[in-house]
Design an enzyme around this catalytic site. Structure first.
Site, PDB file in Angstrom:
ATOM      1  N   GLU A   8      -1.822 -11.689  -2.351  1.00  0.00           N
ATOM      2  CA  GLU A   8      -1.185 -10.689  -3.451  1.00  0.00           C
ATOM      3  C   GLU A   8      -0.017 -10.391  -3.230  1.00  0.00           C
ATOM      4  O   GLU A   8       0.520 -10.100  -4.473  1.00  0.00           O
ATOM      5  CB  GLU A   8      -2.308  -9.262  -3.252  1.00  0.00           C
ATOM      6  CG  GLU A   8      -1.945  -8.533  -4.459  1.00  0.00           C
ATOM      7  CD  GLU A   8      -3.208  -7.440  -4.479  1.00  0.00           C
ATOM      8  OE1 GLU A   8      -2.844  -6.257  -5.083  1.00  0.00           O
ATOM      9  OE2 GLU A   8      -4.266  -7.650  -4.122  1.00  0.00           O
ATOM     10  N   ASP A 104      -5.955  -8.695  -1.964  1.00  0.00           N
ATOM     11  CA  ASP A 104      -6.538  -7.571  -1.216  1.00  0.00           C
ATOM     12  C   ASP A 104      -8.360  -7.646  -1.458  1.00  0.00           C
ATOM     13  O   ASP A 104      -8.450  -7.689  -2.533  1.00  0.00           O
ATOM     14  CB  ASP A 104      -5.692  -6.533  -1.684  1.00  0.00           C
ATOM     15  CG  ASP A 104      -4.583  -5.963  -1.273  1.00  0.00           C
ATOM     16  OD1 ASP A 104      -4.018  -6.867  -0.433  1.00  0.00           O
ATOM     17  OD2 ASP A 104      -3.993  -4.996  -1.593  1.00  0.00           O
ATOM     18  N   TYR A 308      -6.823  -2.281   7.385  1.00  0.00           N
ATOM     19  CA  TYR A 308      -6.627  -2.278   5.900  1.00  0.00           C
ATOM     20  C   TYR A 308      -6.580  -0.660   5.326  1.00  0.00           C
ATOM     21  O   TYR A 308      -7.409   0.125   5.557  1.00  0.00           O
ATOM     22  CB  TYR A 308      -7.698  -2.931   5.257  1.00  0.00           C
ATOM     23  CG  TYR A 308      -7.911  -2.994   3.555  1.00  0.00           C
ATOM     24  CD1 TYR A 308      -6.813  -3.771   3.105  1.00  0.00           C
ATOM     25  CD2 TYR A 308      -8.539  -2.246   2.821  1.00  0.00           C
ATOM     26  CE1 TYR A 308      -6.968  -4.221   1.724  1.00  0.00           C
ATOM     27  CE2 TYR A 308      -8.474  -2.312   1.327  1.00  0.00           C
ATOM     28  CZ  TYR A 308      -7.595  -3.255   0.936  1.00  0.00           C
ATOM     29  OH  TYR A 308      -7.538  -3.301  -0.314  1.00  0.00           O
TER      30      TYR A 308
END
Length: 688
Positions: A8, A104, A308
């Site tokens: 990304e 992601d 994350y």
């Protein structure tokens, strides 16, 4: 044949390329023997603008609404079109036969990749990388366990349904409101109910009438006790009544009628998800929600010290328990070294408060990775936020706080008074968490903690004095970013339908990843102002909520949509049926705005007239608190920043340059400033 890996962001892509040994590096991709890693730079593709469906939509006109294209179009984003062409070119290479989606791991990341694949015409084999940290070990493990791309197709359909619904409702209502009232207004399914909560709180504050009350407290020497009646009420609304009771108990003797001792324990708070971390970032560090996410993203992507960020879970899964000691070792060189060493000596057995597979969806809680942390590599902001994460991680693994709760009922001349106290048995996690005493507000009915363990039933105490304590009821506090995030996470009290209450309790307004952007959008649209830590609605924000259709003010619309998105992601509903209903809803909302009899009359506009159109300017404040005057006319858009006018070093923005050019054209003489010799000769010849 080679595999293309689509990340990304460039930073993530380059890290993947390093682990995958892609040694050939360019500005747009990295290539190795087996892999070509490239990236999306965020979104490369978006839904087309209205004007690309029909020329009539290029102008904002109430007559052209609603805009309901038969099929939604997509376009390459202009400023990153060079990167799209690079990705498209790689996807079309003859030596590429497989694609790994490494954007992601979530709904929005899936959308980023699938739209690129669609516009590039990719039809080959697709797999999915789904990881929760960016460490080398996590990346290698992720590539060993790639998931079939088809497993996530419904997640993509859910994301696309959200994007299309937001386009249909958001763009149509924004244009309808702006054209109907000739002013720049915007509305959306998350933005508008969030603003409505802030406006409602402001109205509650404005309409609040403070009331005086009095408490009666007896000083018994070793401790104090407070009067309350049999219904638990401890306040008098009349001072004379409180004074009469105090006089009655003066010079009396208190006897303990009942004493209740219970041993209790308090479990550590849960680990961080993004919203909880943003709350604490605002409470303790003064960070905005957006700043917390930006700093956290750096700790995740660049330093690889945390997992994350964009998660809504506060738990981990059972398979992660064996990694906990390695994670503790990685953060040993922090302020919590002693506590970490103590934990490392034990056999860690975290309970359901931390380890619960059923509470983890896409990603687990935010915790440190196994990457050894070197604080010297961090900025001041990163150190502060990392400290919060490490502290919470150590706290979650620590022992419960154990204490003895003691409550007493006493009698003085026939009147009941009460005292309460706690005796600490084991400090547990509270010896680490210096912020455990944080409270959103004060509650005057709470009795103070006191040392009461040495007393027994029947003990007598002479009354030293009895006092009346005056208080004043307080209005609800304005939202800070911390408390607004809490309200956005669980706005169920604003929803009447029981089923929707449960739905919105599970999802809330927006997602953890988008809530910060929603708050920033409200600020940049001048619907709210920051005053210290408080968020205050502007006159325009309050007026918008007055004129916007009721359906958009309530979180119910978002609750309904979020339930449908979940159903689509889990294969229980088709996108087509959902979008069909959204189109009908859009027609109804636009019709309400068109036929509204309300007028747009924001209060507290400044006395300054707009030099471009003559309308009154609205006074707002920029991020630094400096005054700024903005014209709300749809066709104008003039902005005046008096604090910056005399700054010789400031750079003019694009909008300001355009405004200045328009002013010059409007007020400049049309005659030539100079004449050449040739012009003078021609003029003389004309006179003759």
């Amino acid at each position: 044949m080679k595999t293309i890996v689509l990340a990304e962001k460039p930073s993530v892509g380059r890290e993947l390329a390093r682990v995958l040994k892609c040694e050939k590096k360019t500005k747009s991709f990295c290539e190795g023997k087996d892999y070509i890693v490239t990236w999306a730079m965020g979104h490369l593709v978006e839904l087309a603008d209205p004007g690309e469906y029909d020329e009539k939509y290029q102008r904002w006109d109430l007559k052209t609404l609603p805009m309901l294209p038969e099929k939604m179009k997509h376009k390459v984003i202009r400023k990153t079109s060079h990167q799209f062409r690079t990705v498209q070119g790689i996807l079309k290479r003859k030596d590429v036969d497989r694609l790994v989606i490494a954007t992601d791991a979530g709904r929005e990341g899936e959308l980023v990749a699938r739209w690129i694949m669609r516009l590039s015409g990719w039809k080959g084999k697709t797999e999915r990388l789904w990881i929760s940290s960016q460490t080398d070990q996590a990346i290698r493990e992720g590539f060993k366990n790639l998931k079939p791309g088809k497993n996530y197709i419904n997640l993509f359909h859910s994301a696309e349904a959200r994007a299309e619904a937001d386009w249909l409702v958001g763009l149509n209502i924004t244009r309808a409101l702006s054209c109907r009232y000739d002013t720049r207004l915007s509305a959306g399914r998350v933005q508008t109910p969030t603003l409505a909560m802030i406006v409602k709180r402001e109205e509650e504050i404005e309409n609040f009438l403070p009331q005086e009350y009095w408490n009666v407290e007896a000083d018994l020497g070793a401790f104090t006790a407070q009067w309350r009646n049999d219904k638990g009420i401890n306040r008098f609304s009349q001072y004379e009544e409180a004074l009469a009771l105090a006089s009655k108990m003066e010079d009396g003797e208190a006897i303990i009628l009942e004493i209740d001792k219970k041993k209790k324990s308090e479990a550590p708070p849960k680990a961080y998800d993004l919203t909880e971390l943003q709350r604490d970032g605002n409470r303790y560090l003064g960070f905005s929600a957006k700043k917390t996410l930006q700093v956290l993203q750096g700790l995740y992507e660049r330093h690889k010290y945390v997992t994350y960020p964009r998660t809504d879970s506060r738990h981990i899964t059972t398979d992660m328990v064996p990694t906990l000691k390695d994670r503790l070792k990685a953060v040993r060189e922090t302020a919590y070294r002693d506590q970490i060493n103590s934990l490392l000596e034990k056999d860690l057995k975290p309970g359901k408060n931390f380890v619960d597979n059923s509470r983890v969806t896409d990603h687990h809680a935010i915790i440190p990775t196994e990457e050894k942390a070197d604080l010297k590599n961090l900025t001041v902001d990163e150190k502060q936020l990392f400290d919060l994460i490490v502290r919470r991680f150590v706290v979650v693994l620590s022992e419960p706080y154990r204490y003895e709760s003691i409550s007493m009922t006493l009698e003085i001349k026939g009147e009941k008074v009460y005292a309460r106290g706690n005796r600490t048995l084991e400090k547990g996690w509270k010896s680490i968490d210096r912020q455990s005493g944080y409270s959103e507000g004060e509650n005057d009915s709470q009795l103070p903690d006191q040392a009461l363990s040495e007393y027994a039933k029947g003990d007598l105490f002479p009354v030293k004095s009895v006092s009346t304590r005056k208080g004043l009821t307080k209005p609800p506090a304005r939202y800070s970013e911390a408390t607004l995030l809490t309200a956005m996470e669980n706005p169920s009290k604003f929803v009447s339908d029981k089923k929707l209450k449960e739905t919105i309790r599970q999802g809330g307004l927006g997602t953890p990843a988008t809530r910060a952007d929603i708050i920033e959008k409200l600020l940049s649209s001048y619907y709210i102002d920051r005053k210290g830590k408080e968020l205050v609605p502007t006159a325009v924000g309050m007026e918008l909520i007055r004129i916007v259709p009721d359906m958009l003010k309530s979180p119910e619309l978002t609750a309904q949509w979020e339930q449908r998105f979940t159903d689509i992601a889990e294969g229980r509903e088709q996108t087509r049926a959902f979008i069909s209903e959204i189109r009908e809803e859009t027609k109804r909302l636009v019709s309400q705005v068109k036929n509204s009899k309300l007028t747009y009359e924001p209060k507290n506009l400044s006395r300054k007239d707009c030099p471009m159109c003559g309308k009154k300017l609205m006074e707002i404040h920029d991020k630094k608190g400096n005054p700024k005057f903005v014209c709300q006319s749809l066709a104008c858009g003039y902005e005046d920043e008096p604090e910056k006018k005399n700054d010789p070093y400031r750079r003019q923005g694009r909008k300001e340059k355009a405004m200045n050019s328009r002013l010059v054209r409007q007020y400049s003489s049309k005659e030539k400033d100079t004449m050449t010799l040739g012009d003078m000769i021609k003029a003389q010849m004309k006179d003759k």
